[in-house]
Scaffold this motif. Structure first.
Motif, mmCIF file in Angstrom:
data_model
loop_
_atom_site.group_PDB
_atom_site.id
_atom_site.type_symbol
_atom_site.label_atom_id
_atom_site.label_comp_id
_atom_site.label_asym_id
_atom_site.label_seq_id
_atom_site.Cartn_x
_atom_site.Cartn_y
_atom_site.Cartn_z
ATOM 1 N N ILE A 93 0.747 -1.359 -0.051
ATOM 2 C CA ILE A 93 -0.058 0.047 0.013
ATOM 3 C C ILE A 93 0.877 1.247 0.046
ATOM 4 O O ILE A 93 1.867 1.295 0.708
ATOM 5 C CB ILE A 93 -0.905 0.115 1.395
ATOM 6 C CG1 ILE A 93 -1.902 -1.000 1.118
ATOM 7 C CG2 ILE A 93 -1.608 1.395 1.263
ATOM 8 C CD1 ILE A 93 -2.763 -0.958 2.595
ATOM 9 N N ILE A 94 0.696 2.365 -0.884
ATOM 10 C CA ILE A 94 1.418 3.352 -0.982
ATOM 11 C C ILE A 94 0.532 4.664 -0.680
ATOM 12 O O ILE A 94 -0.475 4.791 -1.622
ATOM 13 C CB ILE A 94 2.212 3.572 -2.315
ATOM 14 C CG1 ILE A 94 3.082 2.356 -2.747
ATOM 15 C CG2 ILE A 94 3.111 4.831 -2.665
ATOM 16 C CD1 ILE A 94 3.413 2.156 -4.211
ATOM 17 N N ILE A 95 0.939 5.401 0.270
ATOM 18 C CA ILE A 95 0.101 6.484 0.646
ATOM 19 C C ILE A 95 0.816 7.764 -0.133
ATOM 20 O O ILE A 95 2.081 8.015 0.090
ATOM 21 C CB ILE A 95 -0.167 6.997 2.085
ATOM 22 C CG1 ILE A 95 -1.100 5.632 2.655
ATOM 23 C CG2 ILE A 95 -0.862 8.212 2.254
ATOM 24 C CD1 ILE A 95 -1.213 5.801 4.067
ATOM 25 N N CYS A 96 0.116 8.658 -1.017
ATOM 26 C CA CYS A 96 0.848 9.632 -1.548
ATOM 27 C C CYS A 96 0.328 11.160 -0.977
ATOM 28 O O CYS A 96 -0.808 11.142 -1.194
ATOM 29 C CB CYS A 96 0.284 9.311 -3.054
ATOM 30 S SG CYS A 96 0.965 7.648 -3.742
ATOM 31 N N LYS A 97 1.158 11.762 -0.725
ATOM 32 C CA LYS A 97 0.690 13.132 -0.217
ATOM 33 C C LYS A 97 1.484 14.409 -1.128
ATOM 34 O O LYS A 97 2.768 14.521 -0.829
ATOM 35 C CB LYS A 97 0.952 13.213 1.389
ATOM 36 C CG LYS A 97 0.129 12.386 2.251
ATOM 37 C CD LYS A 97 -0.001 12.433 3.640
ATOM 38 C CE LYS A 97 -0.923 11.628 4.251
ATOM 39 N NZ LYS A 97 -0.820 11.865 5.930
ATOM 40 N N PRO A 98 0.800 15.213 -1.598
ATOM 41 C CA PRO A 98 1.510 16.121 -2.537
ATOM 42 C C PRO A 98 2.276 17.364 -1.692
ATOM 43 O O PRO A 98 1.349 17.327 -0.478
ATOM 44 C CB PRO A 98 0.561 16.659 -3.444
ATOM 45 C CG PRO A 98 -0.414 15.484 -3.556
ATOM 46 C CD PRO A 98 -0.439 14.916 -2.205
ATOM 47 N N ASN B 231 4.735 21.091 -1.450
ATOM 48 C CA ASN B 231 5.219 22.343 -2.205
ATOM 49 C C ASN B 231 4.372 22.684 -3.418
ATOM 50 O O ASN B 231 4.936 22.812 -4.550
ATOM 51 C CB ASN B 231 6.684 21.828 -2.678
ATOM 52 C CG ASN B 231 7.519 21.572 -1.331
ATOM 53 O OD1 ASN B 231 7.455 22.478 -0.231
ATOM 54 N ND2 ASN B 231 8.740 20.859 -1.546
ATOM 55 N N LEU B 232 3.248 22.662 -3.210
ATOM 56 C CA LEU B 232 2.111 23.067 -4.169
ATOM 57 C C LEU B 232 2.331 22.261 -5.320
ATOM 58 O O LEU B 232 2.021 22.497 -6.556
ATOM 59 C CB LEU B 232 2.545 24.519 -4.909
ATOM 60 C CG LEU B 232 2.533 25.840 -3.617
ATOM 61 C CD1 LEU B 232 2.877 27.185 -4.464
ATOM 62 C CD2 LEU B 232 1.052 25.931 -3.183
ATOM 63 N N GLY B 233 2.175 20.692 -5.005
ATOM 64 C CA GLY B 233 2.315 19.908 -5.931
ATOM 65 C C GLY B 233 3.529 19.749 -6.839
ATOM 66 O O GLY B 233 3.571 18.668 -7.670
ATOM 67 N N LEU B 234 4.615 20.240 -6.362
ATOM 68 C CA LEU B 234 5.887 20.168 -7.134
ATOM 69 C C LEU B 234 6.548 18.972 -6.578
ATOM 70 O O LEU B 234 7.347 18.430 -7.534
ATOM 71 C CB LEU B 234 6.675 21.427 -6.939
ATOM 72 C CG LEU B 234 6.073 22.624 -7.408
ATOM 73 C CD1 LEU B 234 7.122 23.911 -7.161
ATOM 74 C CD2 LEU B 234 5.951 22.503 -9.040
ATOM 75 N N SER B 235 6.248 18.356 -5.545
ATOM 76 C CA SER B 235 6.904 17.159 -4.923
ATOM 77 C C SER B 235 5.935 16.225 -4.188
ATOM 78 O O SER B 235 4.531 16.786 -4.165
ATOM 79 C CB SER B 235 8.074 17.575 -4.268
ATOM 80 O OG SER B 235 7.561 18.195 -3.022
ATOM 81 N N MET B 236 6.128 15.297 -3.989
ATOM 82 C CA MET B 236 5.185 14.409 -3.402
ATOM 83 C C MET B 236 6.078 13.367 -2.168
ATOM 84 O O MET B 236 6.991 12.877 -2.606
ATOM 85 C CB MET B 236 4.503 13.467 -4.504
ATOM 86 C CG MET B 236 3.222 13.095 -3.668
ATOM 87 S SD MET B 236 2.341 12.105 -5.210
ATOM 88 C CE MET B 236 1.856 13.554 -5.961
ATOM 89 N N ASP B 237 5.067 13.175 -1.176
ATOM 90 C CA ASP B 237 5.701 12.224 -0.097
ATOM 91 C C ASP B 237 5.074 10.834 -0.459
ATOM 92 O O ASP B 237 3.877 10.877 -0.499
ATOM 93 C CB ASP B 237 5.647 12.858 1.224
ATOM 94 C CG ASP B 237 6.436 14.023 1.599
ATOM 95 O OD1 ASP B 237 7.537 13.940 1.103
ATOM 96 O OD2 ASP B 237 6.035 14.660 2.520
#
Length: 234
Positions: free
Chosen positions: A60-65, A67-73
């Protein structure tokens, strides 16, 4: 956007969010890893950069944008780490959460209900496969294999029995010829002739020959000859 990710736009997923995620997933997926479902957060207010959750056959991968969508955790958890998954349906969307063996609780809220149900079902399937790896083997194939093995075993046993039987029994049935040694009448003590015997003695001798005939010790022709000779002196 690649064709393989367009199927995740069927349950109100935000196309822009899916496009951002898929552009990153190509570098994140491991060898043999396939995406099973992608759910995208949908808050009541306009959210430019919603969170997402990706379920693959490995984790399972949780994706959280940021820096205004320029990067993602990205935070991932493999299926063997997860002990349970949960869905709580609220008025405004649903909350999908799961717990790990290290007591970590992770969740993502405001998931549309239909998407939450999809990821919950997919997660259950992956956990079941992990607990019962043989369950993925088709039942019909296992049964057919067992039947073939059983037939082979029966054939082997039957062959062994026939072979042993052939070793015990002769190849051909022997023919037996009954032979009887011709029995000559024994002369009575003193070498007396039939003409010298009394009628009682002749009668006893005839009875003795009859017993030999009944016991199969002389042939019918021999008996008739002896009988005729004895009767001639009576």
């Amino acid at each position: 956007m690649k064709e393989q990710f367009k199927k995740f736009l069927n349950e109100e997923q935000d196309p822009k969010a899916i496009e951002k995620i898929t552009s990153k997933l190509n570098d994140l997926l491991m060898k043999g890893e396939e995406v099973g479902y992608i759910a995208v957060q949908k808050k009541p207010a306009i959210t430019v950069f919603p969170d997402s959750i990706v379920l693959t056959n490995k984790r399972i991968i949780i994706c959280k944008p940021k820096n205004l969508g320029l990067s993602m955790d990205f935070t991932d958890y493999t299926w063997d780490e997860i002990v349970g998954t949960f869905v709580k349906e609220n008025i405004l969307g649903s909350e999908f959460s799961f717990s790990t063996k290290t007591d970590i609780q992770a969740s993502i809220d405001y998931i549309p209900k239909i998407q939450a149900r999809k990821i919950f079902t997919y997660a259950k399937e992956q956990l079941d496969i992990l607990k019962n790896p043989t369950a993925s083997t088709p039942v019909t194939e296992a049964v057919q294999t067992e039947e073939v093995q059983t037939e082979d075993e029966i054939e082997e046993v039957e062959t062994e029995e026939v072979t042993s039987f052939a070793e015990i029994m002769p190849a051909t049935t022997p023919s037996y010829t009954e032979t009887f040694e011709q029995i000559q009448p024994q002369a009575p003590t003193g070498d007396r002739k039939l003409s010298e015997l009394s009628k009682e003695e002749l009668f006893d001798k005839l009875q003795n020959y009859k017993k030999l005939l009944d016991n199969g010790l002389i042939m019918q022709g021999e008996y008739d000859t002896f009988k005729k000779e004895i009767l001639s002196y009576m």
